[in-house]
Structures are given as C-alpha cells and as structure tokens.
Design an enzyme around this catalytic site. Structure first.
Site, PDB file in Angstrom:
ATOM      1  N   LYS A  22       0.871  -1.184   0.000  1.00 34.37           N
ATOM      2  CA  LYS A  22       0.000   0.000   0.000  1.00 34.37           C
ATOM      3  C   LYS A  22       0.898   1.221   0.000  1.00 34.37           C
ATOM      4  CE  LYS A  22      -3.413   2.874   0.644  1.00 34.37           C
ATOM      5  NZ  LYS A  22      -2.840   4.056   0.010  1.00 34.37           N
ATOM      6  N   PHE A 108      -3.155  -1.953  -9.561  1.00 30.87           N
ATOM      7  CA  PHE A 108      -3.427  -3.175  -8.792  1.00 30.87           C
ATOM      8  C   PHE A 108      -4.692  -3.899  -9.239  1.00 30.87           C
ATOM      9  CE2 PHE A 108      -5.133   0.365  -6.381  1.00 30.87           C
ATOM     10  CZ  PHE A 108      -6.425  -0.047  -6.126  1.00 30.87           C
TER      11      PHE A 108
END
Length: 186
Positions: A22, A108
């Site tokens: 992240k 992603f």
C-alpha cells in the site's frame, strides 16, 4: 473498492490470501483509450493535473479501466508532498511539473478490458489478466504493476520501517476469490 483497516496480518495457516504493498498516494481510476480519463476517488478529473498520465492512458493501445495508485518519486522514495504539489498545477505549470517530477501509476486492478467487464471475476483471474496486459503491452514507466505475494513473510517484511521510509504505508490483504466490489470496504 476500499480497504478496511486492521492492525495485524491474519495468523498463518488460515485460508490462502494475497498481499499487496500500500503506497502513500492518491487513488485513481484510469479509463484508457482514445479519450482517456483519470478519475480521483471523489470523482474529480485528474487529467489536467497529470497530463503525462493522460497521454500514457491514450497510448495504451487498448480500451481498459484500471484501478491504481498515483505516485511521485523523489530521491529514491515515494514523495506524498511532491504529489500534493503536483496536484495543484494545471496547464503549462502541470506540463512543467510533469517534466520535473513525473507521476506514475501503480496498478493493482484491471476492471474492464476491451469491453469485457471483469469486476465479477475473482481477484486471481483479474490479476492474471492484468499481468498479461503488462506483458503484452510491455508496459513500463509511468506504468508499474503493484507488487503482490502469497507469502506472509514477504508481507510482514513490507511492514518494516525501512519500507515506510520509502513510501510504503502498509499492506493490503486480499481474498483471491473475491470479486471487485466498487465502494465496498473489504
């Protein structure tokens, strides 16, 4: 799809999970194709602010919808302050900023590809399609494929403060069988 915050990785031995880095960034949905559009999480048009990314989306060579993190690199790390500075520029100032500190998209999720909607497909299939897109189009900067692993120890290593200093603010934990659920925390 949004993240739900947890304080620790699940204990080993449970169901198979996927882990992703992240980054410290802005979220963006990229509508690639001849009429590209970069949308912020709140629906704002990011193309005037990040013209180099709009050009990359136009040059992709295929219509696609991708979920990504928009980042700016500076001195070997992700620089959220530089990203915020870039976000204030438009027009000629945005073009100059794109040359001085280009932005990148850490992708992603692939949500649609050439008219084929993938949101109901399980994550593992969407990831294969995303990796295939990166390979087929030989994508490189400003495109980046978000690192993903099945290995819990690798995910734990991503929580090390050294990764934090590089701009990685955490780990995303994902179920490989889950569909993409827009607006849902999971």
């Amino acid at each position: 799809m949004l993240a739900r915050s947890v304080t620790a990785l699940p204990a080993p031995g449970g169901r198979r999970l996927l882990f992703e880095q992240k980054t410290d960034d802005y979220r963006a949905i990229v509508f690639a194709g001849p009429a590209p559009y970069l949308q912020s999480r709140r629906g704002a048009d990011l193309a005037p602010t990040f013209p180099e990314l709009a050009r990359a989306a136009a040059a992709l060579g295929i219509e696609a919808v991708l979920d990504a993190e928009l980042v700016v690199h500076n001195d070997g790390r992700l620089d959220f302050a530089a990203l915020k500075q870039r976000a204030r520029r438009r027009g000629a100032a945005a073009e100059r900023a794109a040359l001085a500190r280009p932005a990148h998209l850490v992708v992603f999720a692939l949500l649609e590809l050439d008219g084929d909607v993938l949101v109901r497909e399980p994550l593992r299939r969407r990831r294969v399609a995303l990796e295939d897109l990166f390979a087929a189009r030989r994508l490189s900067a400003p495109w980046a494929l978000c690192p993903q692993t099945k290995d819990r120890n690798t995910a734990l290593a991503w929580r090390d403060p050294a990764w934090g200093a590089a701009g990685i603010e955490g780990v995303m934990i994902k179920d490989p069988h889950s569909p993409y659920r827009p607006g849902v925390r999971g």
